[in-house]
Scaffold this active site. Structure first.
Site, PDB file in Angstrom:
ATOM      1  N   ALA A   1       2.061   6.734   0.532  1.00 14.17           N
ATOM      2  CA  ALA A   1       3.151   7.715   0.456  1.00 14.17           C
ATOM      3  C   ALA A   1       3.167   8.338  -0.925  1.00 14.17           C
ATOM      4  CB  ALA A   1       4.480   7.008   0.698  1.00 14.17           C
TER       5      ALA A   1
ATOM      6  N   GLY B   1       3.187   3.571  -1.843  1.00 13.12           N
ATOM      7  CA  GLY B   1       2.745   2.766  -0.715  1.00 13.12           C
ATOM      8  C   GLY B   1       2.402   1.418  -1.310  1.00 13.12           C
TER       9      GLY B   1
ATOM     10  N   LEU C   1      12.824 -13.612  -1.294  1.00 14.57           N
ATOM     11  CA  LEU C   1      14.231 -13.726  -0.906  1.00 14.57           C
ATOM     12  C   LEU C   1      15.141 -12.942  -1.849  1.00 14.57           C
ATOM     13  CD1 LEU C   1      14.088 -17.608  -0.367  1.00 14.57           C
ATOM     14  CD2 LEU C   1      14.017 -15.862   1.424  1.00 14.57           C
TER      15      LEU C   1
ATOM     16  N   ASP D   1       5.843  -5.683  -4.388  1.00 17.59           N
ATOM     17  CA  ASP D   1       4.443  -5.302  -4.625  1.00 17.59           C
ATOM     18  C   ASP D   1       3.910  -5.986  -5.893  1.00 17.59           C
ATOM     19  OD1 ASP D   1       4.887  -3.663  -2.446  1.00 17.59           O
ATOM     20  OD2 ASP D   1       5.332  -1.912  -3.677  1.00 17.59           O
TER      21      ASP D   1
ATOM     22  N   GLY E   1      10.075   2.517 -12.327  1.00 19.41           N
ATOM     23  CA  GLY E   1       9.643   2.913 -10.973  1.00 19.41           C
ATOM     24  C   GLY E   1       8.739   1.851 -10.372  1.00 19.41           C
TER      25      GLY E   1
HETATM   26  O1  TA6 Z   1       7.731  -1.351  -2.125  1.00 24.11           O
HETATM   27  C1  TA6 Z   1       7.933  -0.022  -2.526  1.00 24.11           C
HETATM   28  C2  TA6 Z   1       7.089   0.877  -1.684  1.00 24.11           C
HETATM   29  O2  TA6 Z   1       5.757   0.414  -1.755  1.00 24.11           O
HETATM   30  C3  TA6 Z   1       7.147   2.321  -2.081  1.00 24.11           C
HETATM   31  O3  TA6 Z   1       6.111   2.665  -2.959  1.00 24.11           O
HETATM   32  C4  TA6 Z   1       7.150   3.076  -0.776  1.00 24.11           C
HETATM   33  O4  TA6 Z   1       6.101   3.924  -0.630  1.00 24.11           O
HETATM   34  C5  TA6 Z   1       7.432   2.064   0.295  1.00 24.11           C
HETATM   35  O5  TA6 Z   1       7.497   0.807  -0.336  1.00 24.11           O
HETATM   36  C6  TA6 Z   1       6.529   1.965   1.463  1.00 24.11           C
HETATM   37  O6  TA6 Z   1       6.899   0.869   2.252  1.00 24.11           O
HETATM   38  P1  TA6 Z   1       6.397   0.690   3.728  1.00 24.11           P
HETATM   39  O7  TA6 Z   1       6.890  -0.650   4.130  1.00 24.11           O
HETATM   40  O8  TA6 Z   1       7.006   1.796   4.535  1.00 24.11           O
HETATM   41  O9  TA6 Z   1       4.903   0.765   3.699  1.00 24.11           O
END
Ligand code: TA6
Length: 300
Positions: A10, A37, A217, A247, A282
């Protein structure tokens, strides 16, 4: 080298506001746009800390171009698979008072069976000699339930440890394929197993075939359950932007798995890196000074 695969990347847009009020018009103080993402964020954190990584994923349309441009600007090693569909956008509204983030995540664009084959092939070509493969994030609409299980089989065939961060049925399929480490959050685990208790849910995934399960959690820390034991790790409370904290935890788990660290060390690193990510502005970044945050680890 840690390879990450993000089938549903994304362009992450963060709007910074003073306070989020439902139904109100908000004046945005600043806007941050980043290639995002989950797997891309894992690679970003590793790259920031000097760990060799390669981020792989599909990209298409105007936002796919923005994603590519940001990856080039940030110097993050990547290989993007050009696809016909359009890369999605996620919007995070980050507020100061109270400090928190609200995420709006689009479903993404479907990949054709041919795209999946090309993505698998791209990863297969980079796997030999890798320290770990991370498959991370929600799957695009219409994706086969065993989409991540296919990558797990590929990595196992190459003798590369594989970590998967997803929820629901794809999580169960990845467990059945023998993923080395699964990292669902509590809700993803509940949606996959129906278990309210994270340790019970994790044990179901172990029984299905996973090597280890780490459940995040939120402020309550993490639980790691393996065939040889179970641990709970908890760090100090950190205020900030929790988007991408999971992440950073996966980045820590991947690095520590590739380095063959013990499970108490792995889960402690995951909690510390996650706290260091909450303090960063971020997703896909950490505050390095917080990586050595004191974490309590106890056996369950
Ligand atoms: O964890 C944050 C994040 O990775 C964002 O960068 C955003 O793009 C989103 O989560 C995507 O999550 P998803 O579960 O829809 O793949």
């Amino acid at each position: 080298m840690i390879i990450t695969c993000t089938p549903n990347p994304a362009l992450d847009v963060s709007y910074h506001v003073d306070r989020l009020v439902p139904g109100a018009t908000h004046r945005v103080r600043s806007v941050l746009e980043r290639a995002g993402g989950k797997g891309f964020n894992v690679s970003r954190v590793l790259h920031q800390l000097g760990v060799a990584t390669l981020a792989i994923g599909p990209a298409g349309g105007v936002l796919g171009d923005s994603l590519r441009a940001d990856l080039v600007d940030s110097g993050l090693p990547h290989e993007l698979l050009p696809v016909g569909g359009a890369t999605r956008m996620t919007v995070a509204v980050v507020a100061d008072d109270p400090p928190d983030a609200t995420l709006f995540s689009e479903p993404g664009t479907a990949l054709s069976e041919k795209d999946w084959e090309r993505l698998l092939d791209l990863v297969a070509r980079r796997l030999p000699g890798a320290g770990a493969l991370v498959c991370s994030g929600s799957l695009p609409p219409g994706a086969p339930v065993d989409a991540y299980a296919r990558f797990v089989a590929l990595a196992r065939g190459s003798g590369v440890p594989v970590l998967v961060d997803v929820g629901g049925e794809p999580l169960v399929a990845a467990a059945r394929a023998g993923a080395d480490v699964l990292k669902p959050n509590a809700e993803e685990l509940r949606s996959a197993t129906g278990a309210e208790d994270p340790v019970a849910g994790a044990r179901q995934l172990l029984a299905a075939g996973a090597g280890a399960v780490v459940v995040s959690l939120g402020a309550a820390g993490m639980v790691a359950v393996t065939g040889s034991g179970a641990w709970r790790a908890r760090g100090p409370r950190v205020d900030g932007n929790p988007t991408g904290a999971g992440d950073a935890a996966v980045a820590a788990l991947a690095g520590a798995t590739a380095a063959g660290r013990s499970w108490p060390e792995r889960v402690a690193a995951a909690v510390a890196w996650s706290a260091a990510a909450v303090a960063a502005p971020g997703a896909g970044a950490v505050v390095p000074e917080l990586l050595d945050t004191e974490v309590e680890v106890g056996q369950l």
